[in-house]
Motif scaffolding. Structure first.
Motif, PDB file in Angstrom:
ATOM      1  N   ALA A   1       0.853  -1.187   0.000  1.00 44.88           N
ATOM      2  CA  ALA A   1       0.000   0.000   0.000  1.00 44.88           C
ATOM      3  C   ALA A   1       0.890   1.239   0.000  1.00 44.88           C
ATOM      4  O   ALA A   1       1.843   1.326   0.763  1.00 44.88           O
ATOM      5  N   GLY A   2       0.573   2.170  -0.854  1.00 43.90           N
ATOM      6  CA  GLY A   2       1.316   3.417  -0.915  1.00 43.90           C
ATOM      7  C   GLY A   2       0.723   4.449   0.033  1.00 43.90           C
ATOM      8  O   GLY A   2      -0.314   4.223   0.657  1.00 43.90           O
ATOM      9  N   GLU A   3       1.406   5.561   0.123  1.00 47.22           N
ATOM     10  CA  GLU A   3       0.931   6.685   0.929  1.00 47.22           C
ATOM     11  C   GLU A   3       0.608   7.841   0.001  1.00 47.22           C
ATOM     12  O   GLU A   3       1.349   8.107  -0.940  1.00 47.22           O
ATOM     13  N   VAL A   4      -0.500   8.508   0.274  1.00 50.46           N
ATOM     14  CA  VAL A   4      -0.872   9.674  -0.519  1.00 50.46           C
ATOM     15  C   VAL A   4      -1.059  10.866   0.406  1.00 50.46           C
ATOM     16  O   VAL A   4      -1.453  10.718   1.561  1.00 50.46           O
ATOM     17  N   ASN A   5      -0.728  12.029  -0.107  1.00 52.62           N
ATOM     18  CA  ASN A   5      -0.877  13.277   0.629  1.00 52.62           C
ATOM     19  C   ASN A   5      -1.533  14.293  -0.286  1.00 52.62           C
ATOM     20  O   ASN A   5      -1.107  14.471  -1.423  1.00 52.62           O
ATOM     21  N   ASN A   6      -2.550  14.925   0.222  1.00 52.77           N
ATOM     22  CA  ASN A   6      -3.240  15.963  -0.520  1.00 52.77           C
ATOM     23  C   ASN A   6      -2.898  17.281   0.157  1.00 52.77           C
ATOM     24  O   ASN A   6      -3.579  17.727   1.068  1.00 52.77           O
ATOM     25  N   PHE A   7      -1.768  17.837  -0.267  1.00 55.74           N
ATOM     26  CA  PHE A   7      -1.151  18.975   0.406  1.00 55.74           C
ATOM     27  C   PHE A   7      -2.007  20.230   0.330  1.00 55.74           C
ATOM     28  O   PHE A   7      -2.265  20.890   1.311  1.00 55.74           O
ATOM     29  N   LEU A   8      -2.435  20.567  -0.846  1.00 50.43           N
ATOM     30  CA  LEU A   8      -3.294  21.724  -1.094  1.00 50.43           C
ATOM     31  C   LEU A   8      -4.392  21.258  -2.044  1.00 50.43           C
ATOM     32  O   LEU A   8      -4.253  20.211  -2.679  1.00 50.43           O
ATOM     33  N   PRO A   9      -5.465  22.003  -2.176  1.00 49.00           N
ATOM     34  CA  PRO A   9      -6.493  21.568  -3.124  1.00 49.00           C
ATOM     35  C   PRO A   9      -5.974  21.372  -4.549  1.00 49.00           C
ATOM     36  O   PRO A   9      -6.501  20.561  -5.280  1.00 49.00           O
ATOM     37  N   LYS A  10      -4.928  22.099  -4.903  1.00 50.12           N
ATOM     38  CA  LYS A  10      -4.412  22.023  -6.268  1.00 50.12           C
ATOM     39  C   LYS A  10      -3.167  21.152  -6.406  1.00 50.12           C
ATOM     40  O   LYS A  10      -2.607  21.047  -7.481  1.00 50.12           O
ATOM     41  N   LEU A  11      -2.707  20.518  -5.316  1.00 47.59           N
ATOM     42  CA  LEU A  11      -1.467  19.749  -5.345  1.00 47.59           C
ATOM     43  C   LEU A  11      -1.627  18.478  -4.524  1.00 47.59           C
ATOM     44  O   LEU A  11      -2.072  18.525  -3.377  1.00 47.59           O
ATOM     45  N   ALA A  12      -1.260  17.352  -5.105  1.00 48.19           N
ATOM     46  CA  ALA A  12      -1.314  16.072  -4.407  1.00 48.19           C
ATOM     47  C   ALA A  12      -0.100  15.253  -4.810  1.00 48.19           C
ATOM     48  O   ALA A  12       0.446  15.414  -5.895  1.00 48.19           O
ATOM     49  N   PHE A  13       0.338  14.359  -3.928  1.00 48.37           N
ATOM     50  CA  PHE A  13       1.479  13.519  -4.247  1.00 48.37           C
ATOM     51  C   PHE A  13       1.408  12.230  -3.434  1.00 48.37           C
ATOM     52  O   PHE A  13       0.611  12.096  -2.504  1.00 48.37           O
ATOM     53  N   GLY A  14       2.248  11.276  -3.787  1.00 48.72           N
ATOM     54  CA  GLY A  14       2.256  10.003  -3.080  1.00 48.72           C
ATOM     55  C   GLY A  14       3.521   9.233  -3.352  1.00 48.72           C
ATOM     56  O   GLY A  14       4.289   9.544  -4.259  1.00 48.72           O
ATOM     57  N   GLY A  15       3.727   8.188  -2.545  1.00 51.23           N
ATOM     58  CA  GLY A  15       4.893   7.333  -2.690  1.00 51.23           C
ATOM     59  C   GLY A  15       4.545   5.889  -2.395  1.00 51.23           C
ATOM     60  O   GLY A  15       3.573   5.592  -1.699  1.00 51.23           O
ATOM     61  N   LEU A  16       5.349   4.992  -2.930  1.00 53.31           N
ATOM     62  CA  LEU A  16       5.113   3.561  -2.801  1.00 53.31           C
ATOM     63  C   LEU A  16       6.451   2.846  -2.806  1.00 53.31           C
ATOM     64  O   LEU A  16       7.304   3.141  -3.652  1.00 53.31           O
ATOM     65  N   THR A  17       6.664   1.924  -1.862  1.00 53.94           N
ATOM     66  CA  THR A  17       7.883   1.115  -1.846  1.00 53.94           C
ATOM     67  C   THR A  17       7.522  -0.349  -1.605  1.00 53.94           C
ATOM     68  O   THR A  17       6.553  -0.652  -0.912  1.00 53.94           O
ATOM     69  N   ALA A  18       8.297  -1.228  -2.188  1.00 52.42           N
ATOM     70  CA  ALA A  18       8.151  -2.672  -1.978  1.00 52.42           C
ATOM     71  C   ALA A  18       9.523  -3.291  -2.160  1.00 52.42           C
ATOM     72  O   ALA A  18      10.282  -2.886  -3.043  1.00 52.42           O
ATOM     73  N   GLN A  19       9.841  -4.277  -1.324  1.00 49.87           N
ATOM     74  CA  GLN A  19      11.162  -4.895  -1.390  1.00 49.87           C
ATOM     75  C   GLN A  19      11.098  -6.300  -1.944  1.00 49.87           C
ATOM     76  O   GLN A  19      10.199  -7.074  -1.607  1.00 49.87           O
ATOM     77  N   ALA A  20      12.055  -6.618  -2.783  1.00 45.74           N
ATOM     78  CA  ALA A  20      12.280  -7.953  -3.337  1.00 45.74           C
ATOM     79  C   ALA A  20      11.012  -8.566  -3.924  1.00 45.74           C
ATOM     80  O   ALA A  20      10.622  -9.664  -3.560  1.00 45.74           O
TER      81      ALA A  20
END
Length: 174
Positions: free
Chosen positions: A97-116
């Motif tokens: 499962a990744g992480e998402v952040n909705n920083f401002l109404p006009k800007l959103a971002f997220g990240g995802l990591t998995a090993q092997a």
């Protein structure tokens, strides 16, 4: 055919095309890294219409890899992500499962990591809502999985035990 019918038909076709474009999956690049054990992909999506979206990105890997993926979005009025997750080939088994952040109404971002992760096809699912035209882009980096230091320790211990057993056996046979 009169001009009114022609305009109605053209309007209907353009609305269908716009709806299809709004729901289309992101465009993903080919591998941009020439190294054999590392793979880098980029993806992007432009949505001209508001609404909820659930997009799927498919990619296949050849060996065990560590995955790091990121996503960022901008909108003229508002966009938010609710999921950025990695799924197995069946599109139902959640791998990470990744992480998402909705920083401002006009800007959103997220990240995802998995090993092997094992060699097979994987899917990244991007879920969100936009209130007007928006676009997002991201990257997927896959690097060759490196064994933990404890793995090398266990290998050395195993080789030592095999050597001890071989030495003990040679004493009894002499």
């Amino acid at each position: 055919m009169n001009a009114m019918n022609l305009k109605a038909i053209l309007l209907a076709v353009s609305l269908i095309g716009a709806a299809a474009t709004a729901q289309a999956n992101p465009v993903i690049s080919g591998d941009t890294n020439p190294a054999a054990n590392n793979e880098n992909y980029t993806f992007e999506h432009q949505s001209p219409a508001p609404g909820d979206f659930s997009h799927w990105i498919s990619f296949t890997i050849d060996g065990y890899r560590d995955l790091v993926a990121s996503i960022s979005a901008t909108s003229t009025t508002g966009i938010s992500f609710s999921a950025f997750d990695l799924y197995a080939a069946d599109q139902t088994t959640l791998v990470a499962a990744g992480e998402v952040n909705n920083f401002l109404p006009k800007l959103a971002f997220g990240g995802l990591t998995a090993q092997a992760i094992a060699p097979t096809t994987y899917w990244i699912n991007i879920v969100g809502t936009n209130t007007a035209s928006s676009n997002y882009n991201g990257s997927i980096a896959l690097t060759a999985a490196v064994p933990e230091p404890s793995t090398y320790g266990m290998l050395a211990l195993g080789l030592g035990l095999v050597g001890f057993a071989a030495r003990s056996r040679s004493k009894f046979s002499a």
